[in-house]
Design an enzyme around this catalytic site. Structure first.
Site, PDB file in Angstrom:
ATOM      1  N   GLU A  49       0.840  -1.202   0.000  1.00 38.53           N
ATOM      2  CA  GLU A  49       0.000   0.000   0.000  1.00 38.53           C
ATOM      3  C   GLU A  49       0.878   1.256   0.000  1.00 38.53           C
ATOM      4  O   GLU A  49       1.881   1.312   0.706  1.00 38.53           O
ATOM      5  CB  GLU A  49      -0.871  -0.045   1.260  1.00 38.53           C
ATOM      6  CG  GLU A  49      -1.776   1.136   1.503  1.00 38.53           C
ATOM      7  CD  GLU A  49      -2.578   0.977   2.796  1.00 38.53           C
ATOM      8  OE1 GLU A  49      -3.456   1.815   3.048  1.00 38.53           O
ATOM      9  OE2 GLU A  49      -2.316   0.015   3.562  1.00 38.53           O
ATOM     10  N   LYS A 120      -9.274   2.519  -2.217  1.00 38.77           N
ATOM     11  CA  LYS A 120      -9.580   1.966  -0.886  1.00 38.77           C
ATOM     12  C   LYS A 120     -10.924   2.476  -0.382  1.00 38.77           C
ATOM     13  O   LYS A 120     -11.157   3.676  -0.307  1.00 38.77           O
ATOM     14  CB  LYS A 120      -8.463   2.332   0.084  1.00 38.77           C
ATOM     15  CG  LYS A 120      -8.572   1.655   1.451  1.00 38.77           C
ATOM     16  CD  LYS A 120      -7.333   1.953   2.278  1.00 38.77           C
ATOM     17  CE  LYS A 120      -7.325   1.222   3.616  1.00 38.77           C
ATOM     18  NZ  LYS A 120      -6.070   1.476   4.369  1.00 38.77           N
ATOM     19  N   CYS A 153      -5.631  -3.198   2.582  1.00 42.00           N
ATOM     20  CA  CYS A 153      -5.469  -3.174   4.035  1.00 42.00           C
ATOM     21  C   CYS A 153      -6.798  -3.339   4.785  1.00 42.00           C
ATOM     22  O   CYS A 153      -7.359  -4.422   4.821  1.00 42.00           O
ATOM     23  CB  CYS A 153      -4.726  -1.901   4.445  1.00 42.00           C
ATOM     24  SG  CYS A 153      -3.910  -2.003   6.066  1.00 42.00           S
TER      25      CYS A 153
END
Length: 291
Positions: A49, A120, A153
């Site tokens: 990330e 995200k 994540c």
């Protein structure tokens, strides 16, 4: 009984320590590791990330200064060039700016260039100060190596995210991530992030490749432990160490995600869903007592 290798592919996860603000050095590290993984036979490569910018921003000004648009990002340009030269598919986290909005994004790149972007959806902690929540949904990209989806994540803490990828036919979910220590993690146990990846791979019959960073950045430690899971949820590479730079590789057959989704003669993981009874549980209103 072994299955034919219709979708045989070698997957690699790159674990290293990006440095905040050192975008050029981070790009060079990533490209060198991509080349090393390709030399070892990797065809699908996952980077952490925000692998170009670093993670712990001090200000919005710093975050925007380290971001790039998808069509002009030096990071994506470098990944595109090496993907074209080496015949690779690459999924990597980068800091994206689009029309004045900042996103924590993952690019999916193939030998012919940019395939698509995932942004995200679930922002973690101080990310809410800088990034907008993702607005592109959960795209699944059909590629010559298989159907690729991406999560980033904290997205992995939401079963719905994994399931939406599975329902759209994803064979593998690539996860650029910067996992951090969880409170009260018992010694000797797998990290919660590893457990969630394994459970999602098993319950959706998808491969999962998660590439995490290492190191400590402005006081925030990261835990490494990158891993690659097969469609049954078992690690086929990793978990990696908490601190070491490394390249995990695994030779897999992504066709198994489709071929072996049935658990027995009666049970198939996606077919057995009781969507007729889920509605009240999946509404937007919080049920009293569930806060």
């Amino acid at each position: 009984m072994p299955t034919p290798p219709e979708a045989a592919v070698t997957v690699a996860c790159l674990q290293f320590e990006p440095r905040i603000g050192a975008a050029e050095a981070n790009r060079k590290t990533g490209l060198a590791m991509i080349a090393e993984a390709a030399d070892a036979g990797a065809e699908l490569i996952v980077l952490p990330e925000l692998s170009d910018s670093g993670y712990v921003f001090e200000s919005r000004g710093e975050a925007f200064a380290l971001a790039g648009t998808a069509d002009a990002s030096p990071t994506l340009r470098g990944w595109t060039e090496i993907a074209r030269a080496r015949g690779l598919h690459i999924v990597g986290g980068f800091c994206e700016v689009d029309r004045g909005r900042l996103f924590n994004s993952a690019a999916v790149i193939g030998p012919d260039g940019l395939i698509g972007i995932y942004r995200k959806t679930h922002l973690w902690d101080a990310e809410n100060l800088y990034f907008e929540p993702g607005d592109l949904g959960y795209p699944v990209f059909a590629t010559p190596v298989g159907r690729i989806a991406a999560l980033i994540c904290y997205d992995g803490w939401f079963p719905e995210a994994w399931r939406l990828c599975a329902l759209q036919g994803a064979d593998i979910v690539c996860v650029p991530t910067n996992w951090v220590p969880m409170p009260e993690q018992p010694d000797g146990m797998l990290s919660m992030s590893n457990i969630l990846c394994m459970a999602a791979a098993h319950s959706n019959s998808m491969f999962v490749a998660a590439a995490c960073r290492t190191g400590v950045e402005r006081g925030q430690p990261f835990i490494g432990q990158s891993l690659i899971c097969n469609h049954e949820g078992w690690p086929v590479a990793g978990p990696a160490s908490e601190h070491e730079t490394c390249i995990l590789t695994a030779a897999v057959n992504l066709a198994d995600a489709r071929r072996q989704r049935s658990l027995n003669d009666f049970n198939q993981l996606l077919r057995d869903r009781r969507s007729d009874v889920y509605g009240p549980m999946l509404g937007t209103d919080m049920t009293p007592g569930w806060h």
